[in-house]
Design a protein around this motif. Structure first.
Motif, PDB file in Angstrom:
ATOM      1  N   GLN A 141      16.167  -2.299 -25.336  1.00  0.00           N
ATOM      2  CA  GLN A 141      15.963  -3.450 -26.070  1.00  0.00           C
ATOM      3  C   GLN A 141      15.562  -4.658 -25.208  1.00  0.00           C
ATOM      4  O   GLN A 141      16.134  -4.825 -24.441  1.00  0.00           O
ATOM      5  CB  GLN A 141      17.081  -3.517 -27.127  1.00  0.00           C
ATOM      6  N   CYS A 164      22.414 -14.460 -30.202  1.00  0.00           N
ATOM      7  CA  CYS A 164      21.106 -13.741 -29.398  1.00  0.00           C
ATOM      8  C   CYS A 164      19.961 -13.358 -30.659  1.00  0.00           C
ATOM      9  O   CYS A 164      20.684 -13.453 -31.854  1.00  0.00           O
ATOM     10  CB  CYS A 164      21.510 -12.735 -28.750  1.00  0.00           C
ATOM     11  N   THR A 207      17.468 -10.054 -30.899  1.00  0.00           N
ATOM     12  CA  THR A 207      17.113  -8.799 -30.192  1.00  0.00           C
ATOM     13  C   THR A 207      15.762  -8.060 -30.916  1.00  0.00           C
ATOM     14  O   THR A 207      15.667  -8.191 -32.005  1.00  0.00           O
ATOM     15  CB  THR A 207      18.385  -7.932 -30.173  1.00  0.00           C
ATOM     16  N   ARG A 225      16.433  -9.055 -25.341  1.00  0.00           N
ATOM     17  CA  ARG A 225      17.037  -9.869 -26.384  1.00  0.00           C
ATOM     18  C   ARG A 225      16.969 -11.244 -25.517  1.00  0.00           C
ATOM     19  O   ARG A 225      16.611 -11.527 -24.571  1.00  0.00           O
ATOM     20  CB  ARG A 225      18.599  -9.570 -26.541  1.00  0.00           C
TER      21      ARG A 225
END
Length: 143
Positions: free
Chosen positions: A117, A135, A137, A119
């Protein structure tokens, strides 16, 4: 003869229109946009092809990080395998204060063959942004 020419033009134009509409829909969308507060990032997430003679990491992420506040910092991070199969975050793009900066990185797949991922996090300093409390993501679509 005129009607035959007109029919050919109509069929050709219809084919072009169908091709133009179907083209983008059939292509894999590898772009992403992230935002949290006054910090945003956008870019591409690409799967790389590798050859045995010159292997490369299978994932490449590149794009632009933008901060729209003088007292904010933003970081772009990518997931990687940490100790005991946990997920850790590596910062590869950072910016404090108003402005834009480009970023790029490569990465390997996570344990189990998962794509990492990406972010975007914000904070009043790079260290505070890296803590990951505020955050957004991006999770790539599984193949």
């Amino acid at each position: 003869m005129k009607s035959l020419a007109r029919a050919c033009v109509i069929v050709t134009m219809a084919g072009i229109a169908v091709g133009a509409l179907a083209g983008p829909a059939s292509a894999a969308d590898n772009t992403f946009e992230l935002a949290t507060g006054s910090v945003s990032a956008y870019g591409t997430y690409d799967r790389m092809m590798s050859i045995p003679e010159r292997p490369v990491p299978p994932i490449r992420v590149s794009g632009t990080l933008a901060v729209n506040s003088a007292n904010r910092c933003g970081v772009v991070q990518i997931a990687y395998n940490g100790p005991a199969d946990g997920i850790e975050w590596r910062t590869f793009g950072q910016l404090c204060g108003k402005g834009k900066t480009n970023y790029t990185t490569t990465s390997n797949m996570l344990f189990g063959g998962f794509q990492p991922q990406v972010r975007l996090c914000k904070g009043t300093s790079v260290k505070k942004a890296e803590r990951g409390t505020s955050c957004d993501t991006f999770t790539p679509v599984a193949d």
